[in-house]
Write a protein that holds these residues in place. Structure first.
Motif, mmCIF file in Angstrom:
data_model
loop_
_atom_site.group_PDB
_atom_site.id
_atom_site.type_symbol
_atom_site.label_atom_id
_atom_site.label_comp_id
_atom_site.label_asym_id
_atom_site.label_seq_id
_atom_site.Cartn_x
_atom_site.Cartn_y
_atom_site.Cartn_z
ATOM 1 N N ILE A 199 -9.748 -2.654 10.156
ATOM 2 C CA ILE A 199 -8.650 -1.928 10.799
ATOM 3 C C ILE A 199 -9.049 -0.488 11.112
ATOM 4 O O ILE A 199 -8.799 0.018 12.218
ATOM 5 N N PHE A 200 -9.687 0.193 10.151
ATOM 6 C CA PHE A 200 -10.100 1.576 10.389
ATOM 7 C C PHE A 200 -11.079 1.655 11.563
ATOM 8 O O PHE A 200 -10.990 2.548 12.409
ATOM 9 N N ASP A 201 -12.015 0.726 11.618
ATOM 10 C CA ASP A 201 -12.997 0.729 12.714
ATOM 11 C C ASP A 201 -12.313 0.540 14.054
ATOM 12 O O ASP A 201 -12.645 1.209 15.046
ATOM 13 N N ALA A 202 -11.356 -0.386 14.102
ATOM 14 C CA ALA A 202 -10.652 -0.646 15.353
ATOM 15 C C ALA A 202 -9.867 0.571 15.830
ATOM 16 O O ALA A 202 -9.836 0.883 17.025
ATOM 17 N N LEU A 203 -9.248 1.276 14.903
ATOM 18 C CA LEU A 203 -8.455 2.450 15.270
ATOM 19 C C LEU A 203 -9.332 3.570 15.822
ATOM 20 O O LEU A 203 -8.912 4.340 16.700
ATOM 21 N N ARG A 204 -10.557 3.675 15.331
ATOM 22 C CA ARG A 204 -11.441 4.746 15.767
ATOM 23 C C ARG A 204 -12.011 4.517 17.169
ATOM 24 O O ARG A 204 -12.314 5.467 17.872
ATOM 25 N N VAL A 205 -12.178 3.270 17.550
ATOM 26 C CA VAL A 205 -12.887 2.999 18.807
ATOM 27 C C VAL A 205 -11.974 2.555 19.942
ATOM 28 O O VAL A 205 -12.417 2.463 21.088
ATOM 29 N N THR A 206 -10.725 2.261 19.660
ATOM 30 C CA THR A 206 -9.854 1.767 20.719
ATOM 31 C C THR A 206 -8.479 2.400 20.636
ATOM 32 O O THR A 206 -8.056 2.859 19.573
ATOM 33 N N GLY A 207 -7.779 2.403 21.757
ATOM 34 C CA GLY A 207 -6.416 2.908 21.799
ATOM 35 C C GLY A 207 -5.388 1.798 21.716
ATOM 36 O O GLY A 207 -4.188 2.038 21.907
ATOM 37 N N ASP A 208 -5.850 0.579 21.442
ATOM 38 C CA ASP A 208 -4.928 -0.548 21.340
ATOM 39 C C ASP A 208 -4.149 -0.493 20.031
ATOM 40 O O ASP A 208 -4.628 0.040 19.024
ATOM 41 N N VAL A 209 -2.959 -1.080 20.042
ATOM 42 C CA VAL A 209 -2.144 -1.167 18.832
ATOM 43 C C VAL A 209 -2.710 -2.252 17.924
ATOM 44 O O VAL A 209 -3.021 -3.355 18.365
ATOM 45 N N VAL A 210 -2.884 -1.926 16.667
ATOM 46 C CA VAL A 210 -3.402 -2.864 15.674
ATOM 47 C C VAL A 210 -2.241 -3.321 14.798
ATOM 48 O O VAL A 210 -1.482 -2.497 14.290
ATOM 49 N N ARG A 211 -2.125 -4.631 14.621
ATOM 50 C CA ARG A 211 -1.054 -5.194 13.793
ATOM 51 C C ARG A 211 -1.616 -5.623 12.444
ATOM 52 O O ARG A 211 -2.674 -6.249 12.373
ATOM 53 N N ILE A 212 -0.905 -5.283 11.381
ATOM 54 C CA ILE A 212 -1.326 -5.625 10.018
ATOM 55 C C ILE A 212 -0.200 -6.442 9.383
ATOM 56 O O ILE A 212 0.935 -5.953 9.262
ATOM 57 N N ASP A 213 -0.508 -7.670 9.020
ATOM 58 C CA ASP A 213 0.507 -8.540 8.416
ATOM 59 C C ASP A 213 0.861 -8.063 7.014
ATOM 60 O O ASP A 213 0.093 -7.349 6.359
ATOM 61 N N ALA A 214 1.999 -8.505 6.559
ATOM 62 C CA ALA A 214 2.434 -8.186 5.194
ATOM 63 C C ALA A 214 1.503 -8.846 4.185
ATOM 64 O O ALA A 214 0.946 -9.914 4.431
ATOM 65 N N ARG A 215 1.313 -8.173 3.063
ATOM 66 C CA ARG A 215 0.553 -8.748 1.939
ATOM 67 C C ARG A 215 1.423 -8.642 0.691
ATOM 68 O O ARG A 215 1.305 -7.690 -0.094
ATOM 69 N N PRO A 216 2.335 -9.587 0.504
ATOM 70 C CA PRO A 216 3.275 -9.505 -0.626
ATOM 71 C C PRO A 216 2.589 -9.342 -1.976
ATOM 72 O O PRO A 216 3.101 -8.649 -2.861
ATOM 73 N N GLU A 217 1.413 -9.991 -2.131
ATOM 74 C CA GLU A 217 0.724 -9.893 -3.414
ATOM 75 C C GLU A 217 0.226 -8.487 -3.697
ATOM 76 O O GLU A 217 -0.031 -8.118 -4.853
ATOM 77 N N LEU A 218 0.075 -7.665 -2.628
ATOM 78 C CA LEU A 218 -0.352 -6.272 -2.796
ATOM 79 C C LEU A 218 0.818 -5.300 -2.643
ATOM 80 O O LEU A 218 0.629 -4.084 -2.753
ATOM 81 N N GLY A 219 2.004 -5.835 -2.354
ATOM 82 C CA GLY A 219 3.157 -4.963 -2.149
ATOM 83 C C GLY A 219 3.141 -4.255 -0.807
ATOM 84 O O GLY A 219 3.798 -3.222 -0.649
ATOM 85 N N LEU A 220 2.395 -4.794 0.151
ATOM 86 C CA LEU A 220 2.304 -4.173 1.475
ATOM 87 C C LEU A 220 3.272 -4.836 2.441
ATOM 88 O O LEU A 220 3.269 -6.054 2.602
ATOM 89 N N ARG A 221 4.069 -4.018 3.111
ATOM 90 C CA ARG A 221 4.960 -4.511 4.139
ATOM 91 C C ARG A 221 4.203 -4.527 5.473
ATOM 92 O O ARG A 221 3.146 -3.896 5.596
ATOM 93 N N PRO A 222 4.720 -5.231 6.500
ATOM 94 C CA PRO A 222 4.021 -5.279 7.791
ATOM 95 C C PRO A 222 3.856 -3.883 8.394
ATOM 96 O O PRO A 222 4.723 -3.012 8.228
ATOM 97 N N ARG A 223 2.750 -3.692 9.086
ATOM 98 C CA ARG A 223 2.443 -2.398 9.689
ATOM 99 C C ARG A 223 1.889 -2.576 11.086
ATOM 100 O O ARG A 223 1.323 -3.617 11.428
ATOM 101 N N ARG A 224 2.021 -1.494 11.854
ATOM 102 C CA ARG A 224 1.308 -1.383 13.119
ATOM 103 C C ARG A 224 0.715 0.022 13.175
ATOM 104 O O ARG A 224 1.252 0.961 12.571
ATOM 105 N N ALA A 225 -0.381 0.132 13.859
ATOM 106 C CA ALA A 225 -1.061 1.437 13.921
ATOM 107 C C ALA A 225 -1.744 1.600 15.264
ATOM 108 O O ALA A 225 -2.093 0.618 15.928
ATOM 109 N N VAL A 226 -1.936 2.844 15.645
ATOM 110 C CA VAL A 226 -2.664 3.153 16.875
ATOM 111 C C VAL A 226 -3.500 4.401 16.638
ATOM 112 O O VAL A 226 -3.066 5.326 15.937
ATOM 113 N N GLY A 227 -4.705 4.407 17.162
ATOM 114 C CA GLY A 227 -5.564 5.583 17.036
ATOM 115 C C GLY A 227 -5.152 6.669 18.001
ATOM 116 O O GLY A 227 -4.689 6.394 19.115
ATOM 117 N N ILE A 228 -5.300 7.909 17.564
ATOM 118 C CA ILE A 228 -5.038 9.073 18.427
ATOM 119 C C ILE A 228 -6.387 9.536 18.962
ATOM 120 O O ILE A 228 -7.310 9.833 18.202
#
Length: 523
Positions: A199-228
C-alpha cells in the motif's frame, strides 16, 4: 511559538477529543490565545521558566502536582490555559481560582505531536480568511471538508507518515487512527501488514485511490487512501510525493463518490503543502525580520519585535545551529528544546541553519549550558552532529541582525575549516581563524591576488611548496620546519635556498613572507 491569536475553543476543537479534553475554562472558550511554551520538571525546579508574560498556553511535561501548584502560585499573570496529563483535583482548583483553563492531555499522546499540531493551528488558522486562496487552504479545514463529504474519518500525513491534520473523531475511530493522531506508532502488526500489501509503495508512485479492506482480527476498519503529489521544476522526474490522505470508514457507509472526493482533495492538499513550504507563516516572517533574514526597515523590525513580545531595549542572545540532515526537522526539534529553556524563545530556519533568539537572557553561562546540553542530547537521541555559535549584541534588539550575521561568519568559516573552530563558540573566541579564513577565501576567489610564483612552484615542485609552507609557518626556524617535515635541518636549508632561487626573492623580507603565506593558503 507565537501567532496573531485564535480562540481557546477553536484550538481545542482543532485538537479534538482524541488528543485533549477540556476540564475547566473559567474565563470561557472565546479567550484569545496566540502563543505556547513547553515547561518540564527541571525548568520548574530550577526556576528557569517562571514568567508567563511571553506565552498564553503552557504544556507541563512530567511536572508533579506539588511543583505545578507552586508554579501557578508564583505567576503574576495567570496563563490562559495549561495542558497536562491526568491533572489532579488540587491542580484544577488552583488553576480555576486563578482564571486558568485546564486541559487534560491523553496519557498516550506524544508532547512533540501536540506541540506540532498546536503550532500548525496558531500559524495557519487564518488561511481560510485569505482572499487570495479558496475556502480550503487550511489542512485542518480540508480534512474536515473531506470528512463531511465522504462520511469518513480523515487524516492527512506527510512523507514520514506524521499526521499534519485530521477531521473530528467519533466513536468509530479504530486503534490505528487513535494512535496515529496521538503521535504513537501504530501497532507493529498493522504496519507490517500494510507494508506487505504494497500500500505504501502504491501511494508513493500513483495518484490512484487505494482501497484497504477491513481486518477484524487486527481491529482495522475499511480504509481508502490517496497519495499527495505536486509538480517539481524538473518535469522529467515526474510529480514528487508529498504525503497521504487517509479515509477510515466510520459509523456511516462512505459516500458513493468518495474516490472522486479523495482525488480532488489530493490536488488541493498538494497546493496547500506547496504553499506552506514556499510561504512562511506570519510569525516566521516576523522572526526573520528581527534576525535580518528578511528585508525590513527599523520601524518594521520594532513592530515585529512588539508582535513577538520582545522588549526593544532588553538583553538578547542569538544562537545559530548548523547541521544538514534532511531526515530530521531540525527547526522543530530545536524549537522544543528552546521553548522548554525559555518560554519566550523565537526560532527561525534558513536552509540547514536554525537560529534561536533568546530575549532578556542576562545569564550567559545558562545559555551556553543549554546549548551544550541540547547538542549532546540530539547527538545521543537522533545521531545529529551540530555546531553552535552564540552572539550577544550590546545594543539589544537593534543589534540582532548584525549578531546573526556575525554568527553566520563563524558558521561559514567552520564549513570551510571544520577542525579549526570549536563545536560551541563565538566570534570573539574564533576571531583569528574566521578573519584569516575570510581573507584567504577572498584571495582565492581572485587570481590577481595570488602570487603566480607560488602557483608555479606548487605545480612544478610540490615538495618545495610544502617546504615553503612549513618554513613560513615555523617563523623561519629551520629546526621546527625540519621536525614538521620529518627531514634533516640541512635538507630544509638546501630547499629554502632553492626556493629563493626559483622565486627570485629573499624570504628574509616580511612582506614577501606574508604574500607567499597567504597565496599558499589560498591555493
Amino acid at each position: 511559538m507565537t501567532a496573531a491569536g485564535v480562540g481557546l475553543g477553536q484550538l481545542l476543537l482543532a485538537l479534538d477529543a482524541t488528543m485533549v479534553t477540556l476540564v475547566e475554562a473559567p474565563r470561557g472558550l472565546d479567550l484569545p490565545v496566540a502563543s505556547a511554551a513547553l515547561i518540564d520538571a527541571d525548568d520548574v525546579r530550577l526556576g528557569l521558566s517562571l514568567a508567563t508574560g511571553a506565552a498564553d498556553v503552557f504544556f507541563l511535561l512530567g511536572v508533579d502536582d506539588g511543583d505545578v501548584l507552586g508554579w501557578l502560585a508564583q505567576q503574576a499573570r495567570a496563563p490562559a490555559a495549561i495542558f497536562l496529563k491526568e491533572p489532579s483535583d488540587a491542580v484544577v482548583m488552583r488553576a480555576v481560582a486563578a482564571g486558568t483553563a485546564v486541559v487534560a492531555v491523553e496519557p498516550r499522546a506524544r508532547w512533540e505531536r501536540l506541540y506540532r499540531l498546536v503550532d500548525h493551528v496558531f500559524e495557519h488558522h487564518g488561511d481560510r480568511e485569505d482572499p487570495l486562496y479558496d475556502s480550503s487552504t487550511d489542512l485542518f479545514g480540508l480534512a474536515q471538508s473531506i470528512a463531511d463529504r465522504t462520511h469518513a474519518l480523515v487524516s492527512i500525513e506527510d512523507v514520514q507518515s506524521h499526521v499534519l491534520a485530521y477531521s473530528a473523531s467519533n466513536d468509530g475511530a479504530d486503534e490505528l487512527r487513535r494512535l496515529s493522531i496521538l503521535g504513537r506508532a501504530g501497532p507493529p502488526e498493522h504496519l507490517a501488514w500494510i507494508g506487505r500489501a504494497g500500500i505504501f509503495d502504491a501511494l508513493r508512485v500513483t495518484g490512484d485511490v487505494v482501497r484497504i479492506d477491513a481486518r477484524p482480527e487486527l481491529g482495522l476498519r475499511p480504509r481508502r487512501a490517496v497519495g499527495i503529489h505536486h509538480a517539481v521544476a524538473d518535469r522529467r522526474r515526474g510529480p514528487a510525493f508529498a504525503g497521504t490522505i487517509w479515509l477510515q470508514e466510520g459509523a456511516r457507509p462512505l459516500a458513493e463518490d468518495a474516490d472522486d472526493v479523495l482525488r480532488g482533495a489530493a490536488v488541493l492538499a498538494a497546493r496547500i503543502i506547496s504553499r506552506l513550504a514556499a510561504a512562511p507563516s506570519t510569525h516566521a516572517m516576523r522572526v526573520q525580520e528581527v534576525l535580518g533574514l528578511r528585508d525590513a526597515d527599523r520601524t518594521a523590525v520594532a513592530n515585529a519585535a512588539r508582535e513577538l513580545g520582545i522588549e526593544t531595549d532588553g538583553h538578547v542572545a542569538v544562537v545559530g545551529f548548523d547541521g544538514a540532515d534532511a531526515s530530521v526537522r531540525l527547526a522543530e526539534v530545536l524549537a522544543l528544546s528552546a521553548s522548554a529553556f525559555r518560554s519566550d524563545a523565537q526560532v527561525a530556519a534558513n536552509a540547514s541553519r536554525v537560529y534561536v533568539l533568546l530575549p532578556d537572557t542576562g545569564r550567559p553561562a545558562a545559555v551556553t549550558s543549554w546549548i551544550r546540553g541540547t547538542i549532546a542530547a540530539l547527538r545521543s537521541e537522533l545521531g545529529l552532529t551540530l555546531r553552535a555559535v552564540i552572539a550577544t549584541p550590546p545594543t539589544g534588539l537593534a543589534g540582532v541582525a548584525a549578531a546573526r550575521a556575525e554568527v553566520d561568519r563563524v558558521l561559514d568559516s567552520a564549513k570551510r575549516r571544520p577542525g579549526a573552530i570549536g563545536q560551541v563558540t563565538s566570534l570573539a573566541e574564533s576571531r583569528t581563524t574566521v578573519v584569516l579564513d575570510e581573507i584567504v577565501t577572498m584571495i582565492g576567489a581572485d587570481d590577481r591576488l595570488v602570487d603566480p610564483r607560488v602557483r608555479e612552484l606548487r605545480e612544478g615542485d610540490p615538495v618545495l611548496a610544502d617546504t615553503l609552507r612549513a618554513y613560513l609557518d615555523s617563523f623561519g626556524e629551520v629546526g621546527a620546519a625540519a621536525q614538521w617535515l620529518h627531514v634533516h635541518p640541512n635538507t630544509v636549508r638546501y630547499r629554502v635556498r632553492r626556493i629563493e632561487e626559483i622565486l627570485g626573492t629573499s624570504l628574509a623580507d616580511p612582506d614577501v613572507r606574508l604574500v607567499l603565506s597567504l597565496s599558499l593558503r589560498a591555493l
